[in-house]
Design an enzyme around this catalytic site. Structure first.
Site, PDB file in Angstrom:
ATOM      1  N   LYS A  22       0.836  -1.200   0.000  1.00  0.00           N
ATOM      2  CA  LYS A  22       0.000   0.000   0.000  1.00  0.00           C
ATOM      3  C   LYS A  22       0.877   1.260   0.000  1.00  0.00           C
ATOM      4  O   LYS A  22       0.629   2.195  -0.764  1.00  0.00           O
ATOM      5  CB  LYS A  22      -0.897   0.016   1.249  1.00  0.00           C
ATOM      6  CG  LYS A  22      -1.595   1.351   1.471  1.00  0.00           C
ATOM      7  CD  LYS A  22      -2.493   1.346   2.680  1.00  0.00           C
ATOM      8  CE  LYS A  22      -1.853   1.799   3.956  1.00  0.00           C
ATOM      9  NZ  LYS A  22      -1.551   3.240   4.066  1.00  0.00           N
ATOM     10  N   ASN A  23       1.889   1.264   0.858  1.00  0.00           N
ATOM     11  CA  ASN A  23       2.668   2.495   1.028  1.00  0.00           C
ATOM     12  C   ASN A  23       3.604   2.783  -0.141  1.00  0.00           C
ATOM     13  O   ASN A  23       4.184   3.869  -0.207  1.00  0.00           O
ATOM     14  CB  ASN A  23       3.456   2.449   2.344  1.00  0.00           C
ATOM     15  CG  ASN A  23       2.543   2.674   3.542  1.00  0.00           C
ATOM     16  OD1 ASN A  23       1.344   2.894   3.384  1.00  0.00           O
ATOM     17  ND2 ASN A  23       3.108   2.601   4.741  1.00  0.00           N
ATOM     18  N   CYS A 126      -5.312   8.426   9.423  1.00  0.00           N
ATOM     19  CA  CYS A 126      -5.414   7.752  10.724  1.00  0.00           C
ATOM     20  C   CYS A 126      -5.154   8.749  11.850  1.00  0.00           C
ATOM     21  O   CYS A 126      -4.275   9.599  11.743  1.00  0.00           O
ATOM     22  CB  CYS A 126      -4.362   6.649  10.828  1.00  0.00           C
ATOM     23  SG  CYS A 126      -4.764   5.150   9.945  1.00  0.00           S
ATOM     24  N   ARG A 131       0.551  14.899  13.255  1.00  0.00           N
ATOM     25  CA  ARG A 131       1.048  14.739  11.880  1.00  0.00           C
ATOM     26  C   ARG A 131       0.989  16.031  11.056  1.00  0.00           C
ATOM     27  O   ARG A 131       0.190  16.168  10.132  1.00  0.00           O
ATOM     28  CB  ARG A 131       0.282  13.623  11.170  1.00  0.00           C
ATOM     29  CG  ARG A 131       0.385  12.313  11.892  1.00  0.00           C
ATOM     30  CD  ARG A 131      -0.393  11.221  11.186  1.00  0.00           C
ATOM     31  NE  ARG A 131       0.441  10.446  10.284  1.00  0.00           N
ATOM     32  CZ  ARG A 131      -0.020   9.435   9.557  1.00  0.00           C
ATOM     33  NH1 ARG A 131      -1.287   9.124   9.586  1.00  0.00           N
ATOM     34  NH2 ARG A 131       0.785   8.756   8.791  1.00  0.00           N
ATOM     35  N   ASP A 316       4.709   0.778  11.896  1.00  0.00           N
ATOM     36  CA  ASP A 316       3.501   0.133  11.365  1.00  0.00           C
ATOM     37  C   ASP A 316       3.367  -1.331  11.792  1.00  0.00           C
ATOM     38  O   ASP A 316       2.377  -1.979  11.452  1.00  0.00           O
ATOM     39  CB  ASP A 316       3.490   0.217   9.830  1.00  0.00           C
ATOM     40  CG  ASP A 316       3.125   1.612   9.340  1.00  0.00           C
ATOM     41  OD1 ASP A 316       2.735   2.449  10.157  1.00  0.00           O
ATOM     42  OD2 ASP A 316       3.244   1.846   8.116  1.00  0.00           O
ATOM     43  N   ARG A 408      -8.782  -0.528   4.321  1.00  0.00           N
ATOM     44  CA  ARG A 408      -7.902   0.506   3.770  1.00  0.00           C
ATOM     45  C   ARG A 408      -6.540  -0.079   3.416  1.00  0.00           C
ATOM     46  O   ARG A 408      -5.920   0.361   2.449  1.00  0.00           O
ATOM     47  CB  ARG A 408      -7.692   1.623   4.800  1.00  0.00           C
ATOM     48  CG  ARG A 408      -8.892   2.530   4.967  1.00  0.00           C
ATOM     49  CD  ARG A 408      -8.517   3.738   5.797  1.00  0.00           C
ATOM     50  NE  ARG A 408      -7.197   4.192   5.412  1.00  0.00           N
ATOM     51  CZ  ARG A 408      -6.298   4.707   6.234  1.00  0.00           C
ATOM     52  NH1 ARG A 408      -6.574   4.857   7.504  1.00  0.00           N
ATOM     53  NH2 ARG A 408      -5.120   5.091   5.798  1.00  0.00           N
TER      54      ARG A 408
HETATM   55  C1  UD1 Z   1       4.265   7.005   6.265  1.00  0.00           C
HETATM   56  C2  UD1 Z   1       3.439   5.751   6.116  1.00  0.00           C
HETATM   57  C3  UD1 Z   1       2.915   5.297   7.468  1.00  0.00           C
HETATM   58  C4  UD1 Z   1       4.079   5.127   8.435  1.00  0.00           C
HETATM   59  C5  UD1 Z   1       4.955   6.371   8.484  1.00  0.00           C
HETATM   60  C6  UD1 Z   1       6.209   6.191   9.312  1.00  0.00           C
HETATM   61  C7  UD1 Z   1       2.420   5.896   3.912  1.00  0.00           C
HETATM   62  C8  UD1 Z   1       1.193   6.047   3.108  1.00  0.00           C
HETATM   63  N1  UD1 Z   1       2.306   6.024   5.237  1.00  0.00           N
HETATM   64  O1  UD1 Z   1       3.421   8.013   6.795  1.00  0.00           O
HETATM   65  O2  UD1 Z   1       2.241   4.050   7.281  1.00  0.00           O
HETATM   66  O3  UD1 Z   1       3.578   4.866   9.734  1.00  0.00           O
HETATM   67  O4  UD1 Z   1       5.357   6.743   7.147  1.00  0.00           O
HETATM   68  O5  UD1 Z   1       6.960   5.134   8.826  1.00  0.00           O
HETATM   69  O6  UD1 Z   1       3.485   5.624   3.401  1.00  0.00           O
HETATM   70  N2  UD1 Z   1       6.253  14.984  10.480  1.00  0.00           N
HETATM   71  C9  UD1 Z   1       6.331  16.314  10.816  1.00  0.00           C
HETATM   72  N3  UD1 Z   1       6.163  17.248   9.817  1.00  0.00           N
HETATM   73  C10 UD1 Z   1       5.930  16.906   8.531  1.00  0.00           C
HETATM   74  C11 UD1 Z   1       5.875  15.526   8.194  1.00  0.00           C
HETATM   75  C12 UD1 Z   1       6.029  14.591   9.194  1.00  0.00           C
HETATM   76  O7  UD1 Z   1       6.537  16.679  11.972  1.00  0.00           O
HETATM   77  O8  UD1 Z   1       5.790  17.792   7.682  1.00  0.00           O
HETATM   78  C13 UD1 Z   1       6.413  13.972  11.549  1.00  0.00           C
HETATM   79  C14 UD1 Z   1       5.160  13.129  11.766  1.00  0.00           C
HETATM   80  O9  UD1 Z   1       4.219  13.764  12.587  1.00  0.00           O
HETATM   81  C15 UD1 Z   1       5.736  11.886  12.382  1.00  0.00           C
HETATM   82  C16 UD1 Z   1       7.099  11.755  11.698  1.00  0.00           C
HETATM   83  O10 UD1 Z   1       7.383  13.027  11.152  1.00  0.00           O
HETATM   84  O11 UD1 Z   1       5.925  12.061  13.761  1.00  0.00           O
HETATM   85  C17 UD1 Z   1       7.152  10.714  10.611  1.00  0.00           C
HETATM   86  O12 UD1 Z   1       6.034  10.870   9.751  1.00  0.00           O
HETATM   87  P1  UD1 Z   1       6.103  10.515   8.200  1.00  0.00           P
HETATM   88  O13 UD1 Z   1       7.299   9.664   7.939  1.00  0.00           O
HETATM   89  O14 UD1 Z   1       5.970  11.766   7.429  1.00  0.00           O
HETATM   90  O15 UD1 Z   1       4.780   9.637   8.022  1.00  0.00           O
HETATM   91  P2  UD1 Z   1       3.873   9.540   6.753  1.00  0.00           P
HETATM   92  O16 UD1 Z   1       4.681   9.762   5.525  1.00  0.00           O
HETATM   93  O17 UD1 Z   1       2.640  10.328   6.951  1.00  0.00           O
END
Ligand code: UD1
Length: 429
Positions: A22-23, A126, A131, A316, A408
């Protein structure tokens, strides 16, 4: 909403085919926005999030054609989909669509790179912490975009096109890495992304972009270099196997006992999780075709773990591993370092009889000799599946409500588990 009913107690034996990730599928689909020519994706999983993203992309003008099944083709095989963004008809990603799935926010990168303008609603997804999207905004600004937040929308402009720049992520972010890498493919000049995410899905996206004509090096390391090109062209790419689905079923087998071959799984994508699983007393054997997971009689040992960006133990799989530890001998400490609010499964596991105490970002799980079935519910994808894992061994009946979350991210979960001997069925609302 549908529910899943499980009667615990059966061991799992047999074979489970692993679907496309999915990711990886989501950013790959989004990459289709970067070119007028078709992007053909093989091994795309049949998931609610994929359907949801299809809707969002078609709103921007992406045509979406699913290839029919060929005679003799395995019904379990992933789909082949043709995506083509010949013309971008709308550069706005509206709240109604984006609020349902956080990853849809990532369209901001390709839309801005190709069109020089877009407005994208702040995301949903989620409920696992706040985030924010600050890295996306700061990163795109480093590529020359002007960005404002207006009425819940991120409005981005780069009328003369994006320009290459340097950006260091303040902490590792998978989504921001995907987005900036896509945006930089069409920027003028060279972009350097430092402290980038090294997740296999980032590498998969980079490989697809390279097949589309992008010039990218270093994906899978801390620093990714992207030399912008004028245009990207069509390509064909196969989505890599889902390491989270793999880890989830591996933990399910460790939990129930039995012997299951995870066909198509690739051990190197989740080595840290497999190492931890071996330490619990579970047999893990990998081969070119997949991974065999077995536990026959050996007791489960408690093992402590902390989540970390790749190649560390994935956040995850944290909930699923916690479910496993509820039945282990001893106490395991599970530390969540990625998201600040990712323990919502704890109270639901407790309904099944688990003994877990929370201490900030740490959960102390003391194994019990048995769990008992109950009605449970979770508000996030991975938490929901941890309840299924616990339900597979809980005495009597467990009903997991709000199956929406499972659909999902897990393709035909109940079919795959039932084929290995689990008593599990979907109850339609
Ligand atoms: C992706 C994955 C999710 C996984 C996560 C961490 C997909 C669709 N989802 O989510 O399943 O749990 O990686 O491996 O691929 N952050 C900030 N500012 C930002 C962006 C992120 O502070 O602008 C923080 C987030 O709140 C979090 C951390 O960075 O604490 C990591 O998040 P991130 O790696 O961005 O997660 P996703 O890409 O949303």
């Amino acid at each position: 909403m549908d529910a899943i009913r499980i009667v615990g107690g059966a061991k799992l034996n047999g074979e489970i085919p692993i679907s496309g990730a999915k990711n990886a599928a989501l950013p790959l689909m989004i990459a289709s926005l970067l070119s007028e020519e078709p992007l053909i994706l093989d091994n795309l999983p049949r998931l609610r999030d994929v359907q949801q993203l299809q809707q969002i992309l078609s709103n921007h003008g992406v045509s979406y054609m699913i290839e029919g099944k060929r005679p003799g083709q395995d019904t379990m095989a992933g789909q082949t989909v043709h995506l083509q963004a010949e013309e971008i008809i709308d550069t706005c990603a509206p709240y109604d669509l984006v609020s349902k799935m956080r990853a849809s926010f990532w369209v901001i990168g390709p839309l801005l790179a190709r069109m020089g303008h877009c407005s994208v609603s702040l995301p949903g997804g989620c409920a696992i912490g706040t985030r924010p999207v600050d890295f996306f905004i700061d990163g795109l600004a480093a590529l020359g975009a002007k960005i404002e937040i207006e009425n819940g929308y991120v409005v981005a402009d780069a009328p003369g096109g994006l320009v290459g720049g340097e950006f260091t992520f303040p902490r590792i972010s998978v989504g921001a890495t995907h987005t900036l890498m896509m945006a930089a493919t069409l920027a003028k000049g060279t972009t350097l992304l430092k402290q980038a995410a090294k997740e296999p899905e980032v590498v998969d996206l980079a490989e697809c972009l390279i097949a589309m004509g992008a010039r990218i090096s270093g994906a899978g390391t801390d620093t990714i270099t992207i030399e912008g090109v004028e245009k990207l062209h069509g390509a064909r790419h196969s989505v890599l196997p889902d390491r989270i689905e793999t880890g989830t079923y591996a933990m399910a087998v460790a939990m129930t006992g039995g012997d299951v071959f995870l066909r198509g799984a690739r051990a190197e994508l989740l080595q840290s999780a497999l190492d931890i699983l071996s330490q619990t007393g579970t047999t893990v054997e990998s081969s070119a075709d997949g991974i065999r997971i077995a536990r026959n009689g050996a007791p489960l040992k408690a093992v402590s773990v902390a989540t970390d960006p790749y190649p560390g133990f994935p956040t995850d799989l944290q909930a699923q591993f916690m479910a496993l530890m509820t039945m282990a001998e001893g106490t395991a400490t599970i530390t969540e370092t990625i998201f600040e609010n990712r323990f919502m499964h704890v109270q639901e596991l407790a309904r099944l009889g688990a003994k877990i105490s929370l201490d900030g970002q740490k959960a102390h799980v003391t194994g019990v000799s048995k769990l008992k079935g109950a009605q449970v519910m979770a508000t996030d994808l991975r938490a929901s599946v941890s309840l299924v894992i616990a339900g597979l061994v809980a005495e009597g009946e467990t009903k997991v409500n709000r199956v929406y979350h499972l659909d999902r991210g897990f393709e035909r979960l109940e079919d795959k588990l039932a084929a290995c001997g689990a008593t599990i069925e979907r109850i339609s609302a």
